[in-house]
Design an enzyme around this catalytic site. Sequence first.
Site, PDB file in Angstrom:
ATOM      1  N   ARG A  67       0.832  -1.200   0.000  1.00 18.46           N
ATOM      2  CA  ARG A  67       0.000   0.000   0.000  1.00 18.46           C
ATOM      3  C   ARG A  67       0.873   1.259   0.000  1.00 18.46           C
ATOM      4  NH1 ARG A  67      -4.948  -1.746   0.422  1.00 18.46           N
ATOM      5  NH2 ARG A  67      -5.293  -3.763   1.432  1.00 18.46           N
ATOM      6  N   ALA A 110       2.675   3.983  -1.638  1.00 20.64           N
ATOM      7  CA  ALA A 110       2.657   4.644  -2.951  1.00 20.64           C
ATOM      8  C   ALA A 110       4.073   4.913  -3.459  1.00 20.64           C
ATOM      9  CB  ALA A 110       1.871   5.948  -2.864  1.00 20.64           C
ATOM     10  N   ASP A 128      10.393  -7.293   1.272  1.00 19.18           N
ATOM     11  CA  ASP A 128      10.559  -6.982   2.686  1.00 19.18           C
ATOM     12  C   ASP A 128      11.944  -6.394   2.803  1.00 19.18           C
ATOM     13  OD1 ASP A 128       9.667  -6.800   5.341  1.00 19.18           O
ATOM     14  OD2 ASP A 128      10.857  -8.546   5.895  1.00 19.18           O
ATOM     15  N   SER A 129      12.030  -5.275   3.461  1.00 20.71           N
ATOM     16  CA  SER A 129      13.322  -4.621   3.547  1.00 20.71           C
ATOM     17  C   SER A 129      13.480  -3.987   4.911  1.00 20.71           C
ATOM     18  CB  SER A 129      13.467  -3.572   2.439  1.00 20.71           C
ATOM     19  OG  SER A 129      12.367  -2.691   2.448  1.00 20.71           O
ATOM     20  N   PHE A 153      12.218   7.782   3.166  1.00 19.29           N
ATOM     21  CA  PHE A 153      11.414   7.517   4.359  1.00 19.29           C
ATOM     22  C   PHE A 153      12.184   6.541   5.236  1.00 19.29           C
ATOM     23  CE2 PHE A 153      10.230   4.813   0.819  1.00 19.29           C
ATOM     24  CZ  PHE A 153      10.188   3.541   1.348  1.00 19.29           C
ATOM     25  N   ASP A 210      16.295   6.365   5.974  1.00 21.42           N
ATOM     26  CA  ASP A 210      17.079   7.083   4.958  1.00 21.42           C
ATOM     27  C   ASP A 210      17.887   8.265   5.516  1.00 21.42           C
ATOM     28  OD1 ASP A 210      16.363   5.400   2.872  1.00 21.42           O
ATOM     29  OD2 ASP A 210      14.750   6.676   2.137  1.00 21.42           O
ATOM     30  N   LYS A 233      18.736   7.599  -6.021  1.00 20.95           N
ATOM     31  CA  LYS A 233      18.488   6.505  -5.087  1.00 20.95           C
ATOM     32  C   LYS A 233      18.089   5.231  -5.838  1.00 20.95           C
ATOM     33  CE  LYS A 233      15.805   5.229  -1.045  1.00 20.95           C
ATOM     34  NZ  LYS A 233      14.596   5.493  -0.269  1.00 20.95           N
ATOM     35  N   HIS A 287      19.034  -0.564  -2.245  1.00 19.58           N
ATOM     36  CA  HIS A 287      18.768  -1.992  -2.066  1.00 19.58           C
ATOM     37  C   HIS A 287      17.527  -2.415  -2.834  1.00 19.58           C
ATOM     38  CE1 HIS A 287      16.567   0.393   0.784  1.00 19.58           C
ATOM     39  NE2 HIS A 287      15.882  -0.617   1.276  1.00 19.58           N
ATOM     40  N   ARG A 288      16.464  -1.603  -2.761  1.00 17.23           N
ATOM     41  CA  ARG A 288      15.231  -1.978  -3.459  1.00 17.23           C
ATOM     42  C   ARG A 288      15.416  -1.842  -4.964  1.00 17.23           C
ATOM     43  NH1 ARG A 288      12.065   1.005  -0.974  1.00 17.23           N
ATOM     44  NH2 ARG A 288      11.674  -0.423   0.726  1.00 17.23           N
TER      45      ARG A 288
END
Length: 200
Positions: free
Chosen positions: A10, A12, A74-75, A155, A158, A178, A183-184
Amino acid sequence: MTTRVLLASRNAKKLAELRRILAAERVAGVEVVGLADVPEFPEAPETGATFEENALAKARDAAAATGLPSIADDSGIAVDALNGMPGVLSARWSGHGDKANVDLVLNQLHDVPDARRGGGFVCAVALVLPDGSETVLRADWRGVITREPTGTNGFGYDPIFRPEGHDRTSAELTPDEKDAISHRGQALRLLLPHLAALAG
């Protein structure tokens, strides 16, 4: 023909990030939707001991409930001086949200010298297809934990994470900067060949 793929989130910002990466890498024929775009279904709590277990559980639930190829991640942040914690507990480390989580980690590292403030973000991403096939990938983004928060982008943790080779925190990087190194971003890029294959 476009293949709909569900990002089981969820958030955004995560949705926008995946869409930006797909566009930047010119992966065509994939439309990414979020949980807000599909009928609600029961979401199991994150109880896995690893990032991989949590990502896979979320993606399995989403694929089973919607019949769509489903991605979940999942991070979190793993701090060397805290034996890899907060780890999978990153989002609920303090029990009181992002700012309290950051403050708690900084307090826990109060006496730790700069040379021992290493750590990194970890991201596990899972893709589960309606036929039951599963792919799980992982990426790590190393750096150091700063002594105070700086920056307003991003967020979570960070503002206190300075990536290796950079003189700014993750929260001071632009979204494009970024995406390129996070990582993502790394984990989602590893997933792109699998998404491209879905699109045929």
